[in-house]
Motif scaffolding. Structure first.
Motif, PDB file in Angstrom:
ATOM      1  N   GLY A 167       0.795  -1.208   0.000  1.00  0.00           N
ATOM      2  CA  GLY A 167       0.000   0.000   0.000  1.00  0.00           C
ATOM      3  C   GLY A 167       0.834   1.267   0.000  1.00  0.00           C
ATOM      4  O   GLY A 167       0.290   2.361   0.112  1.00  0.00           O
ATOM      5  N   ILE A 168       2.152   1.115  -0.082  1.00  0.00           N
ATOM      6  CA  ILE A 168       2.993   2.303  -0.016  1.00  0.00           C
ATOM      7  C   ILE A 168       3.552   2.601  -1.398  1.00  0.00           C
ATOM      8  O   ILE A 168       4.393   1.871  -1.909  1.00  0.00           O
ATOM      9  CB  ILE A 168       4.145   2.091   0.994  1.00  0.00           C
ATOM     10  N   ALA A 169       3.041   3.677  -1.995  1.00  0.00           N
ATOM     11  CA  ALA A 169       3.468   3.984  -3.361  1.00  0.00           C
ATOM     12  C   ALA A 169       4.904   4.491  -3.380  1.00  0.00           C
ATOM     13  O   ALA A 169       5.642   4.264  -4.326  1.00  0.00           O
ATOM     14  CB  ALA A 169       2.535   5.017  -3.979  1.00  0.00           C
ATOM     15  N   ASP A 170       5.295   5.164  -2.312  1.00  0.00           N
ATOM     16  CA  ASP A 170       6.641   5.714  -2.284  1.00  0.00           C
ATOM     17  C   ASP A 170       7.645   4.628  -1.918  1.00  0.00           C
ATOM     18  O   ASP A 170       7.578   4.019  -0.853  1.00  0.00           O
ATOM     19  CB  ASP A 170       6.691   6.852  -1.255  1.00  0.00           C
ATOM     20  N   ALA A 171       8.569   4.402  -2.823  1.00  0.00           N
ATOM     21  CA  ALA A 171       9.472   3.262  -2.653  1.00  0.00           C
ATOM     22  C   ALA A 171      10.388   3.402  -1.444  1.00  0.00           C
ATOM     23  O   ALA A 171      10.754   2.404  -0.831  1.00  0.00           O
ATOM     24  CB  ALA A 171      10.289   3.053  -3.912  1.00  0.00           C
ATOM     25  N   ASP A 172      10.753   4.636  -1.092  1.00  0.00           N
ATOM     26  CA  ASP A 172      11.655   4.804   0.043  1.00  0.00           C
ATOM     27  C   ASP A 172      10.994   4.406   1.350  1.00  0.00           C
ATOM     28  O   ASP A 172      11.572   3.729   2.188  1.00  0.00           O
ATOM     29  CB  ASP A 172      12.109   6.257   0.132  1.00  0.00           C
ATOM     30  N   THR A 173       9.747   4.866   1.502  1.00  0.00           N
ATOM     31  CA  THR A 173       9.010   4.486   2.698  1.00  0.00           C
ATOM     32  C   THR A 173       8.772   2.982   2.681  1.00  0.00           C
ATOM     33  O   THR A 173       8.837   2.317   3.709  1.00  0.00           O
ATOM     34  CB  THR A 173       7.643   5.215   2.733  1.00  0.00           C
ATOM     35  N   ARG A 174       8.516   2.466   1.476  1.00  0.00           N
ATOM     36  CA  ARG A 174       8.259   1.036   1.368  1.00  0.00           C
ATOM     37  C   ARG A 174       9.507   0.242   1.753  1.00  0.00           C
ATOM     38  O   ARG A 174       9.411  -0.843   2.318  1.00  0.00           O
ATOM     39  CB  ARG A 174       7.819   0.695  -0.053  1.00  0.00           C
ATOM     40  N   SER A 175      10.652   0.779   1.422  1.00  0.00           N
ATOM     41  CA  SER A 175      11.869   0.001   1.688  1.00  0.00           C
ATOM     42  C   SER A 175      12.098  -0.158   3.193  1.00  0.00           C
ATOM     43  O   SER A 175      12.766  -1.103   3.615  1.00  0.00           O
ATOM     44  CB  SER A 175      13.076   0.648   1.015  1.00  0.00           C
ATOM     45  N   GLU A 176      11.502   0.750   4.022  1.00  0.00           N
ATOM     46  CA  GLU A 176      11.628   0.544   5.467  1.00  0.00           C
ATOM     47  C   GLU A 176      10.892  -0.725   5.880  1.00  0.00           C
ATOM     48  O   GLU A 176      11.388  -1.527   6.677  1.00  0.00           O
ATOM     49  CB  GLU A 176      11.061   1.752   6.227  1.00  0.00           C
ATOM     50  N   VAL A 177       9.690  -0.891   5.316  1.00  0.00           N
ATOM     51  CA  VAL A 177       8.936  -2.120   5.600  1.00  0.00           C
ATOM     52  C   VAL A 177       9.664  -3.309   4.985  1.00  0.00           C
ATOM     53  O   VAL A 177       9.743  -4.401   5.560  1.00  0.00           O
ATOM     54  CB  VAL A 177       7.508  -2.019   5.030  1.00  0.00           C
ATOM     55  N   MET A 178      10.234  -3.062   3.800  1.00  0.00           N
ATOM     56  CA  MET A 178      10.915  -4.144   3.109  1.00  0.00           C
ATOM     57  C   MET A 178      12.091  -4.665   3.922  1.00  0.00           C
ATOM     58  O   MET A 178      12.364  -5.860   3.934  1.00  0.00           O
ATOM     59  CB  MET A 178      11.387  -3.627   1.748  1.00  0.00           C
ATOM     60  N   ALA A 179      12.796  -3.768   4.607  1.00  0.00           N
ATOM     61  CA  ALA A 179      13.917  -4.202   5.435  1.00  0.00           C
ATOM     62  C   ALA A 179      13.446  -5.212   6.478  1.00  0.00           C
ATOM     63  O   ALA A 179      14.099  -6.236   6.720  1.00  0.00           O
ATOM     64  CB  ALA A 179      14.554  -2.992   6.122  1.00  0.00           C
ATOM     65  N   LYS A 180      12.268  -4.954   7.058  1.00  0.00           N
ATOM     66  CA  LYS A 180      11.725  -5.892   8.053  1.00  0.00           C
ATOM     67  C   LYS A 180      11.398  -7.233   7.391  1.00  0.00           C
ATOM     68  O   LYS A 180      11.661  -8.299   7.950  1.00  0.00           O
ATOM     69  CB  LYS A 180      10.444  -5.320   8.674  1.00  0.00           C
ATOM     70  N   ILE A 181      10.816  -7.152   6.176  1.00  0.00           N
ATOM     71  CA  ILE A 181      10.457  -8.385   5.468  1.00  0.00           C
ATOM     72  C   ILE A 181      11.708  -9.205   5.167  1.00  0.00           C
ATOM     73  O   ILE A 181      11.761 -10.411   5.387  1.00  0.00           O
ATOM     74  CB  ILE A 181       9.709  -8.052   4.164  1.00  0.00           C
ATOM     75  N   GLU A 182      12.738  -8.505   4.669  1.00  0.00           N
ATOM     76  CA  GLU A 182      13.965  -9.212   4.317  1.00  0.00           C
ATOM     77  C   GLU A 182      14.563  -9.885   5.555  1.00  0.00           C
ATOM     78  O   GLU A 182      14.993 -11.039   5.498  1.00  0.00           O
ATOM     79  CB  GLU A 182      14.977  -8.227   3.707  1.00  0.00           C
ATOM     80  N   LYS A 183      14.581  -9.165   6.680  1.00  0.00           N
ATOM     81  CA  LYS A 183      15.137  -9.745   7.907  1.00  0.00           C
ATOM     82  C   LYS A 183      14.352 -10.973   8.323  1.00  0.00           C
ATOM     83  O   LYS A 183      14.906 -11.981   8.753  1.00  0.00           O
ATOM     84  CB  LYS A 183      15.120  -8.704   9.033  1.00  0.00           C
ATOM     85  N   LEU A 184      13.035 -10.868   8.163  1.00  0.00           N
ATOM     86  CA  LEU A 184      12.172 -11.993   8.542  1.00  0.00           C
ATOM     87  C   LEU A 184      12.472 -13.225   7.678  1.00  0.00           C
ATOM     88  O   LEU A 184      12.540 -14.351   8.166  1.00  0.00           O
ATOM     89  CB  LEU A 184      10.708 -11.567   8.354  1.00  0.00           C
ATOM     90  N   MET A 185      12.676 -12.974   6.382  1.00  0.00           N
ATOM     91  CA  MET A 185      12.996 -14.076   5.467  1.00  0.00           C
ATOM     92  C   MET A 185      14.295 -14.760   5.900  1.00  0.00           C
ATOM     93  O   MET A 185      14.410 -15.981   5.863  1.00  0.00           O
ATOM     94  CB  MET A 185      13.182 -13.553   4.035  1.00  0.00           C
ATOM     95  N   LEU A 186      15.287 -13.945   6.300  1.00  0.00           N
ATOM     96  CA  LEU A 186      16.566 -14.512   6.728  1.00  0.00           C
ATOM     97  C   LEU A 186      16.408 -15.251   8.052  1.00  0.00           C
ATOM     98  O   LEU A 186      16.922 -16.348   8.243  1.00  0.00           O
ATOM     99  CB  LEU A 186      17.609 -13.404   6.870  1.00  0.00           C
ATOM    100  N   GLN A 187      15.665 -14.620   8.965  1.00  0.00           N
ATOM    101  CA  GLN A 187      15.441 -15.191  10.277  1.00  0.00           C
ATOM    102  C   GLN A 187      14.777 -16.563  10.161  1.00  0.00           C
ATOM    103  O   GLN A 187      15.156 -17.513  10.828  1.00  0.00           O
ATOM    104  CB  GLN A 187      14.536 -14.225  11.073  1.00  0.00           C
ATOM    105  N   ASP A 188      13.797 -16.656   9.270  1.00  0.00           N
ATOM    106  CA  ASP A 188      13.069 -17.917   9.114  1.00  0.00           C
ATOM    107  C   ASP A 188      13.760 -18.878   8.151  1.00  0.00           C
ATOM    108  O   ASP A 188      13.248 -19.962   7.876  1.00  0.00           O
ATOM    109  CB  ASP A 188      11.644 -17.631   8.626  1.00  0.00           C
TER     110      ASP A 188
END
Lengths: 552, 349
Positions: free
Chosen positions: A492-513
């Motif tokens: 839901g975040i059109a702005d990629a920079d703001t989205r990348s903050e959420v993306m960082a969490k997603i990426e960490k989660l992928m690594l964690q799991d």
């Protein structure tokens, strides 16, 4: 939303500032800005650059027959297309609303322009005027609405557009949500989404999104091939070849983008063995390859051919299936076990051995640096000793893993390298190599196997297709509410920079799991005869027929 | 003789029935049907989608019923689809069953079904592809038979001579090299820039329409080499045996020139055995055709078999099996009948 076609989305101006500040690359800027509805020319303008001419210096001459090596796979209803090769043939007479280009930009084809509101819930498409179907009908908003309805029909088995349409599909009726897509007038279509979705534009450029005539209801597309494109299909023999010739109907794009140049295009099937493609281009039986792969790239470099490279987010994913049962237990149910496997292999070695170093090292979270929302995160350390310890602690010390792969050049080689590294770490591994016809039957179910994933323009797209709980292509059996929530949020975040903050969490989660081992991003290559123009490799293997032509 | 032919045709029919049933049963195993659904529907369909896809297209019923439909002894299925239309074996998909659609449509009615991979009638595919393989085999025979007989006769007429040793070694070498080895070597040496000769083309795709020496010689030679050695060895053995007969010695003692002894007295008798071998070699060469057609991308019968098998194209595979049975048994029949004609001491009755 102001609704003016000249309006430039505020986020695009912001991205232009980021580009000038050196925070994003030119390619990222272009992908982000054009996805927001800014034309490519205007986007280049925002950063003070002139748009490079497409056919630099040379315009192809009119006429000629081009022969392309490409697999000829049975045609079907466009929304069911599952191979880019089918899309490449269909693209000669069926066109798309939006085209994804080599430089990462989107540009309008049947949609002349589009606007997105600030939270990506409302899209307005202005269709190109004066486009005529090959049967004489005018192309109108009615055709587009008809296609949205077809795409959103989730009751059709294997409708891959339904997944791409996301929340345009009403879960209760498995059909298009009432009132979501409306024709405002003959040339304007408004799409209203219940929740924000920034991937819509990219999905509309994807190969199953070919626009068919409003009378098309499914079935054989060759039977009555009505299209808006510059060519018309002449014949199609599966496994042998497909032929198209210049359509008699004048093409709308000649004045807009130039072309078409060729009189006739033949797509000839040489099977899956790259040696056969090499023989074909060496013997002068084809002018252009679909893709040059592996060690054949070097051989072809030595011939009198031109090579083009596309940096892509195409990749190989080596994943465990968390739900798979082997002898009554689920060996990969525990995150620690999965993480240990990832720690036991060195991705840079896999790139070198598996793909001859023709790409860039990836970080096990399936988001590429060329994706606009990529966020750098700390990767898991390469530590085979610790990996072994963790596996022993988890009671998996004596377990023999079976790594399944397709019998296909680089996929096999990479998995062989994975197996070798695991063995070096003291982990028992067996290899199983299957031909495509067997492999694809069970690709979702193998406990431990490798799958090739083609890139999508946005990082959230593949994550949604492959890792959201319960989606049809979820081959890792990954089911995490936290991941799903974060992904919905990112969508839901059109702005990629703001989205990348959420993306960082997603990426960490992928690594964690420890969801996947994803060793590298492939660069892809294509060879063609030196005097062919417009045949450059495309990140999604697309061939745009109207750009092709021989230099005079 | 009439009785003999009749019996042979009965055997052919029985073999074809048994073989097609076995092929039918194997291709209708659950995982194979799943493969059909995935290649026809979408590669990445989910399990419930696969089940409904199969059921809607008549694959979900019992094996004998489906086999009976294929043979044409049972009426074809008519299944109502989820969207209200009906789909039938004999009329495809329609809003309602057309009144003129036949009840049965199988092999007995002359309908060999439709290939799921190629989306064309099986009969038409096999006719086109068999013609292309026929063209390949014709040139193989033109090259192989005279060459093999010449080598065999030359080697066998003076057993143990230097010519015999040399030619025998060549024959053994060529017949001991499988097509997938000789084909690759020939391509590397004569068609690639690795060696740099590039006299011929390493692919025979264009030979399907327009066969030239350049694009067709390598596949022809690859198959011919393999069969040639074997036939040459057989001819040599037969020739050597004939050359030791009393009447040959008599002819020599009478003062006939060696050349005339070979051509006029020995040759006809020495060719009886190779004739059988050549006829039996034809079905054997069909194996080679599968490899060579795939290697050189020549889309004939062998290539069709590979495609049908790897995609589990049920009706096409059945068609291919029937043709194979006919080819094998027919060549045996010809060789038996020919043997009787060539050697009056043998009778089939």
């Amino acid at each position: 939303m102001t609704g003016s076609p000249d309006r430039i989305h505020p986020a695009a101006r912001m991205h232009a500032d980021e580009f000038r500040a050196g925070r994003i690359s030119r390619r990222e800027f272009l992908t982000r800005a054009t996805a927001l509805g800014v034309t490519a020319t205007a986007a280049y303008g925002l950063i003070g650059a002139a748009r490079p001419a497409l056919a630099q210096g040379a315009t192809p001459e009119q006429g000629g027959t081009l022969r392309i090596q490409q697999e000829i796979i049975a045609l079907k209803d466009p929304r069911l297309w599952d191979w880019t090769e089918i899309g490449n043939f269909g693209r000669t007479w069926l066109e798309y609303l939006i085209e994804y280009n080599r430089d990462g930009t989107f540009r309008g084809m049947l949609a002349e322009s589009w606007e997105v509101n600030d939270d990506a819930t409302e899209f307005v498409f202005r269709l190109r005027p004066n486009v005529t179907w090959s049967n004489g009908d005018a192309f109108t908003a009615e055709d587009v609405v008809h296609n949205f309805r077809r795409w959103s029909d989730a009751s059709v088995e294997g409708n891959s557009m339904a997944t791409r349409m996301g929340n345009l599909v009403d879960p209760d009726t498995s059909a298009l949500r009432e009132g979501a897509v409306t024709a405002e007038d003959d040339l304007t279509v408004r799409v209203v989404l219940p929740t924000p979705d920034i991937t819509l534009i990219a999905s509309l450029s994807d190969y199953p999104a070919a626009i068919t005539h409003r009378s098309y209801g499914g079935g054989d597309i060759m039977e009555d091939p009505i299209g808006t494109g510059p060519y018309r299909p002449v014949s199609y023999e599966v496994g042998i070849r497909g032929v198209v010739e210049r359509s008699e109907t004048p093409w709308w794009g000649t004045d807009v983008y130039g072309g078409p140049y060729l009189d006739r295009i033949e797509y000839i099937d040489y099977g899956t063995d790259p040696a056969a493609s090499l023989s074909a281009i060496e013997a002068g039986e084809v002018d252009m390859l679909y893709e040059s792969v592996g060690e054949f790239i070097e051989i072809m470099d030595s011939l009198d051919l031109q090579k083009s490279e596309a940096i892509t987010s195409n990749t190989l994913v080596i994943r465990t299936n968390q739900k798979a049962e082997v002898d009554g237990r689920t060996p990969y149910g525990e995150a620690a076990v999965r993480r240990a496997l990832a720690m036991a292999v060195d991705n840079s070695v896999l790139l070198e051995l598996g793909y001859s170093g023709l790409g860039t090292v990836a970080e096990n979270h399936h988001v590429s640096p060329i994706h606009p929302e990529y966020a750098p995160v700390d990767r898991l350390p390469y530590d085979p000793d610790q990996a072994r310890t963790i596996l022993e602690e988890a009671g998996m010390g004596d377990y023999t893993h079976t790594l399944v792969s397709l019998d296909d050049g680089y996929q096999r080689d990479t998995c062989d390298a994975v197996a070798a590294q695991l063995r070096d770490a003291g982990i028992n591994v067996e290899r199983q190599i299957l031909p495509g016809s067997t492999y694809w039957n069970d690709w979702l179910k193998f406990p431990f196997s490798a799958t090739e994933w083609n890139g999508r323009p946005l990082g959230v797209q593949v994550l949604g297709l492959a890792y959201r709980s319960g989606v049809p292509w979820n081959e890792s059996g990954y089911a995490s509410d936290e991941f799903d929530d974060l992904l919905t949020q990112a969508n839901g975040i059109a702005d990629a920079d703001t989205r990348s903050e959420v993306m960082a969490k997603i990426e960490k989660l992928m690594l964690q799991d420890g969801v996947i081992i994803q060793p590298y991003w492939r660069s892809t290559f294509r060879h063609s005869v030196p005097n062919l123009l417009g045949a450059e490799m495309h990140p999604a293997f697309e061939i745009h027929p109207y750009k092709l032509g021989f230099a005079s | 003789m009439g009785m003999f032919l009749l019996r042979r045709f009965a055997v052919m029919l029985a073999t074809a029935l048994c073989l097609t049933f076995v092929v039918f049963a194997l291709t209708n195993l659950a995982p194979n049907l799943e493969k059909v659904a995935k290649t026809q529907g979408n590669t990445r369909m989910s399990d419930p989608e696969v089940d409904s896809w199969l059921a809607n297209r008549g694959y979900g019923r019992s094996l004998p019923v489906k086999y009976g439909e294929w043979l044409g002894v049972l009426p074809g299925y008519v299944i109502e689809q989820p969207d209200g239309t009906v789909r039938g074996r004999c009329f495809g998909q329609a809003d309602a069953r057309p009144p003129d659609a036949p009840a049965r449509c199988g092999v007995l009615q002359g309908d060999w079904g439709t290939s799921t991979v190629f989306r064309e009638p099986v009969g038409a595919i096999i006719a086109t592809r068999l013609a292309l393989t026929g063209k390949l085999m014709f040139w193989v025979m033109v090259l192989m038979v005279p060459a093999a007989l010449t080598i065999g006769v030359l080697a066998g007429m003076r057993e143990g001579s230097r010519t015999d040793r040399a030619l025998s070694s060549v024959s053994i070498l060529s017949t001991a090299t499988p097509e997938y080895v000789s084909g690759v070597i020939l391509i590397t040496v004569f068609a690639s820039s690795a060696v740099g000769l590039r006299w011929f083309k390493g692919t025979a795709t264009s030979a399907m329409e327009n066969a030239t020496l350049e694009n067709f010689l390598l596949p022809v030679v690859t198959i011919a080499l393999f069969g040639m050695g074997y036939i040459a060895r057989m001819t040599r053995a037969s020739m050597a045996e004939v050359m030791q007969e009393q009447y040959i010695r008599t002819a020599r003692l009478k003062g006939v020139r060696f050349r005339n002894v070979v051509l006029k007295h020995a040759l006809r008798n020495a060719l009886i055995a190779p004739f059988t071998v050549i006829m039996l070699q034809i079905p054997w060469l069909l194996n080679g055709v599968v490899i060579v057609e795939t290697l050189f991308n020549y889309k004939g019968f062998g290539w069709t078999l590979v495609q049908a098998a790897s995609n589990n194209d049920i009706e096409l595979l059945l068609g291919v099996s029937v043709v194979s049975v006919v080819v094998v048994l027919l060549t045996q029949l010809i060789s038996d009948v020919g043997y009787v004609r060539l050697n009056p001491r043998i009778s089939v009755t």
